[in-house]
Design an enzyme around this catalytic site. Structure first.
Site, mmCIF file in Angstrom:
data_model
loop_
_atom_site.group_PDB
_atom_site.id
_atom_site.type_symbol
_atom_site.label_atom_id
_atom_site.label_comp_id
_atom_site.label_asym_id
_atom_site.label_seq_id
_atom_site.Cartn_x
_atom_site.Cartn_y
_atom_site.Cartn_z
ATOM 1 C CB CYS B 103 -3.563 -7.809 3.461
ATOM 2 S SG CYS B 103 -3.865 -8.787 2.735
ATOM 3 C CB VAL B 104 -0.718 -4.578 6.034
ATOM 4 C CG1 VAL B 104 -0.339 -3.421 7.391
ATOM 5 C CG2 VAL B 104 -1.351 -5.795 6.716
#
Lengths: 169, 104
Positions: B103-104
């Protein structure tokens, strides 16, 4: 057997004219409520979306220099933390829960709050502080994280986010 | 996975056009993939693309933009200039790798 065709070219949205816009209102100042805004804002920037983060009320802690590196997580009142509530309220539990959560976040390679804000700004994200909260808490620009672009009022925010998708966290 | 041609060579691609088999990638192909999305690869682009290839070889996963920035020393702002709008996905595409999973 037919001849292979040329490969499709992925659509990276370069040609879409009217850019997509996302506004996230950050109203909570606990560690676990800061991350959803940071993760989603960052993801949107990586997709070429214009992103505005608006910090208000308790969310001010995320951009207040004195507080931003010490956001906390408490299991009090949070049944999903799976700690018996009388235990959750004991002295020291919040500190333990906070350091556990920080470690879990770091272990999967996700940055701490300050560094995450740096990344969001480097990716082109915009940070705004709420006028009413600043007045209530007697905070000025110099008390806030350096990349905050301004302290703006509710009308400014509404005007600025015309046509944007909105998230309230 | 459908077989398709990119720049004359036959490769396996997914429905979007990402290479389905990272082993079919080579530097010539990277130039062709980049030019298809309007990017002319400079030395700095190559630094990023080579990092993606090396890191994928070691970890089995496409690195995220944060990891690419840390690994190459190219700051995130510059990555957004080199690979505009969707840097992580564009870098993965040119490097012949799957889209990043994290996600990051």
């Amino acid at each position: 057997m037919t001849e292979p065709k040329p490969a499709p070219v992925p659509d990276f949205g370069d040609d879409s004219e009217a850019g997509r816009k996302l506004a996230i209102i950050c109203s909570k100042g606990s560690l676990d409520m800061a991350y959803p805004a940071l993760v989603l804002g960052n993801a949107a920037l990586g997709e070429g979306v214009e992103v505005h983060l608006f910090f208000t009320f308790w969310g001010f802690d995320i951009i207040t220099k004195k507080r931003m590196h010490n956001l906390k997580f408490t299991p009090v009142g949070n049944t999903a933390a799976h700690v018996p509530q009388p235990v959750a309220a004991l002295p020291g539990i919040t500190a333990v829960a906070t350091s556990m959560m920080k470690k879990q976040i770091a272990d999967i390679g996700v940055p701490a709050v300050g560094e995450f804000l740096d990344q969001i700004v480097a990716s082109g994200g915009h940070l705004w502080a709420c006028r009413m909260s600043a007045d209530m808490m007697k905070l000025r620009m110099e008390d806030l994280y350096d990349a905050v672009e301004g302290i703006i009022n509710a009308s400014d925010f509404i005007e600025m986010t015309a046509g944007a998708q909105l998230l309230f966290i | 996975m459908p077989v398709a041609t990119i720049n004359g060579s036959e490769v396996q691609v997914d429905d979007e056009g990402f290479l389905a088999n990272p082993d079919q990638w080579n530097e010539e192909l990277a130039e062709a993939l980049a030019s298809q999305i309007g990017i002319n690869l400079t030395a700095e682009h190559w630094k990023a693309v080579r990092f993606l290839r090396d890191d994928f070889k070691q970890t089995g996963e496409t690195p995220t933009i944060r990891r690419i920035s840390a690994g190459t020393g190219i700051d995130i702002k510059t990555l957004f200039v080199l690979f505009p709008k969707k840097p992580a996905k564009k870098m993965a595409y040119i490097a012949g790798l799957p889209k990043p999973r994290g996600c990051v």
